[in-house]
Design a protein around this motif. Structure first.
Motif, mmCIF file in Angstrom:
data_model
loop_
_atom_site.group_PDB
_atom_site.id
_atom_site.type_symbol
_atom_site.label_atom_id
_atom_site.label_comp_id
_atom_site.label_asym_id
_atom_site.label_seq_id
_atom_site.Cartn_x
_atom_site.Cartn_y
_atom_site.Cartn_z
ATOM 1 N N UNK A 266 42.022 0.827 5.984
ATOM 2 C CA UNK A 266 42.956 1.838 5.732
ATOM 3 C C UNK A 266 42.296 3.098 5.435
ATOM 4 N N UNK A 267 42.754 4.225 6.015
ATOM 5 C CA UNK A 267 41.964 5.512 5.498
ATOM 6 C C UNK A 267 41.846 5.813 4.169
ATOM 7 N N UNK A 268 40.550 6.566 3.901
ATOM 8 C CA UNK A 268 40.301 6.964 2.331
ATOM 9 C C UNK A 268 41.530 7.838 1.815
ATOM 10 N N UNK A 269 42.169 7.345 0.799
ATOM 11 C CA UNK A 269 43.258 8.003 0.226
ATOM 12 C C UNK A 269 44.526 7.080 0.200
ATOM 13 N N UNK A 270 44.469 6.077 0.860
ATOM 14 C CA UNK A 270 45.492 5.138 1.077
ATOM 15 C C UNK A 270 45.120 3.718 0.820
ATOM 16 N N UNK A 271 46.208 2.826 0.546
ATOM 17 C CA UNK A 271 45.822 1.478 0.321
ATOM 18 C C UNK A 271 46.993 0.849 1.103
ATOM 19 N N UNK B 56 42.220 12.990 -4.321
ATOM 20 C CA UNK B 56 41.072 13.700 -3.707
ATOM 21 C C UNK B 56 41.255 14.063 -2.298
ATOM 22 N N UNK B 57 41.684 13.439 -1.511
ATOM 23 C CA UNK B 57 42.074 14.047 -0.125
ATOM 24 C C UNK B 57 43.022 15.192 0.013
ATOM 25 N N UNK B 58 43.840 15.266 -0.800
ATOM 26 C CA UNK B 58 44.840 16.677 -1.205
ATOM 27 C C UNK B 58 44.028 17.720 -1.365
ATOM 28 N N UNK C 262 52.751 11.188 2.955
ATOM 29 C CA UNK C 262 51.846 12.235 3.511
ATOM 30 C C UNK C 262 51.039 12.705 2.465
ATOM 31 N N UNK C 263 49.566 13.111 2.744
ATOM 32 C CA UNK C 263 48.971 13.922 1.778
ATOM 33 C C UNK C 263 48.624 15.256 2.136
ATOM 34 N N UNK C 264 49.002 15.601 3.343
ATOM 35 C CA UNK C 264 49.077 17.033 3.564
ATOM 36 C C UNK C 264 49.997 17.204 4.505
ATOM 37 N N UNK C 265 50.888 18.508 4.663
ATOM 38 C CA UNK C 265 51.927 18.857 5.603
ATOM 39 C C UNK C 265 51.242 18.903 6.735
ATOM 40 N N UNK C 266 52.033 18.928 7.881
ATOM 41 C CA UNK C 266 51.557 18.972 9.085
ATOM 42 C C UNK C 266 51.048 20.407 9.489
#
Length: 398
Positions: A123-128, A159-161, A265-269
């Motif tokens: 999974x990408x960093x920031x997700x589980x 952290x990703x945000x 989502x951790x950031x908007x498109x």
């Protein structure tokens, strides 16, 4: 009787590179091997393409007969019918692999694009990973197979945000990296060591921050096929060794992106698109470096990087330091050298290397070095440039 059975190795790999098949070849070379024939259980798994044609002389050399189920007995390559059958079986094996690859890629494309399904991998960093219910395939569901999906990790998600927020505020990737390390925030490797056993660096790097900012999965959409596996020859001079797998990035138009959001989502498109267009510094076109890749630093051995200094091309070595790390007071001073200074002394070095003693221009001397792939070593202490050759010819820059 001995048994040789490879598990987890593609049939397209030559026998010499399959562990069990290689062990069989080693046993064939033993005069006391204790067997005189090889019985193939499944020809499609044993031979791929032209592999049998390449292996048949070896079998004959060691006096080992090959028995095949399709023939009900021994293969005789001297018979045209047997030879043609082996060619056909190799083609069918190759066809089976191609069909399986096409079916798998097609189904994964549909699952990622239409269903937004998580298709495996770290999974990408920031997700589980969390449970997403039983598998839609009834046979897999009866075996207890469960689907997985991505969810925000409460520790690493913010952290990703924050990284995207800093980038949108105009901060450079190097500054963001340095701030993460100064704050002691665990890097992706340190935050999930079990899935990153192949990585040893526990500090944030510029590459890690750059990868996060470029990953569209943080917009909540599932993305697949960002990378591909290319098969390149192990040795172009010996094609019987087969191919090796090389991972390469696909162009953006080849990515498969889900039609609708598949996870939080951790950031908007809109912010993600804005972040892709930010450049910390403007690049000046037209800059050329004639000695790029040719200069190495004498004290540390690193290749010197090109830089623009006072309106002219130059080269520097920061001895492993980058703007993404905190400076070490014990680190030696950066080494700098102007390109025009080195070019001015190349004719003298050209003569010492055995070149023509007639009038030589810096351009001709540079071409002489590039043709012979001669590397130059710069020593800032005594301001010398040394050719990395057996004679270690040297010139003083003054």
């Amino acid at each position: 009787m001995a048994e040789f059975f490879d598990v987890g190795h593609s049939r397209s790999i030559p026998w010499a590179r399959r562990p069990e098949a290689a062990a069989l070849l080693a046993a064939l070379a033993d005069p006391d091997r204790g067997f005189d024939a090889i019985v193939i259980g499944s020809s499609e798994r044993a031979f791929y393409g032209q592999q049998f044609a390449n292996m048949a002389p070896l079998f004959a050399h060691y006096g080992a007969a090959v028995w095949l189920p399709e023939l009900g007995g021994e293969v005789d390559p001297s018979l045209t019918a047997h030879d043609e059958l082996m060619v056909l079986l190799g083609i069918l094996s190759k066809r089976e692999v191609a069909r399986a690859r096409i079916r798998a890629r097609t189904s994964m494309t549909v699952q990622a694009r239409n269903q937004g399904r998580y298709l495996g991998g770290r999974p990408p960093y920031g997700y589980r990973l969390v449970d997403a219910g039983p598998h839609p395939n009834n046979a897999d569901a009866r075996r207890g197979v469960r689907l997985r999906k991505l969810d925000v990790d409460p520790t690493t998600g913010p952290v990703v945000t924050w990284i995207f927020a800093q980038r949108l505020a105009g901060h450079s990737k190097a500054r963001i990296t340095r701030a993460l390390n100064d704050a002691g925030i665990p890097s992706p490797t340190a935050a999930d060591p079990e899935r990153n056993m192949h990585r040893a660096n526990t500090r944030w790097t510029l590459t890690a921050v750059r990868a996060i900012l470029a990953n569209p999965r943080y917009t909540g959409r599932q993305v697949w096929n960002r990378q591909r596996t290319d098969h390149v020859l192990v040795d172009p001079d010996n094609t019987t060794l087969g191919h090796r797998d090389v991972m390469r990035w696909n162009d953006r138009d080849e990515w498969v992106i889900s039609d609708r959001p598949a996870h939080p989502a951790l950031v908007s498109e809109a912010d993600f698109v804005r972040a892709q267009g930010i450049r910390a510094t403007a690049r000046t076109p037209g800059r050329t470096y004639l000695l790029a890749g040719m200069l190495a630093c004498g004290p540390c051995g690193r290749r010197m990087e090109s830089c623009w200094s006072n309106g002219k091309p130059s080269y520097r070595c920061r001895h492993g330091f980058s703007s993404a790390t905190t400076p070490d007071p014990a680190r030696p001073k950066n080494a700098y050298v102007r390109e025009e200074l080195v070019l001015r002394h190349l004719p003298a070095l050209h003569v010492r290397l055995g070149g023509s003693r007639s009038t030589v221009t810096p351009e001709a001397a540079l071409a002489y070095l590039q043709t012979r792939a001669i590397r130059l070593i710069y020593n800032p202490t005594n301001r010398t440039v040394t050719a990395d050759t057996e004679g270690k010819e040297r010139v003083y820059l003054g």
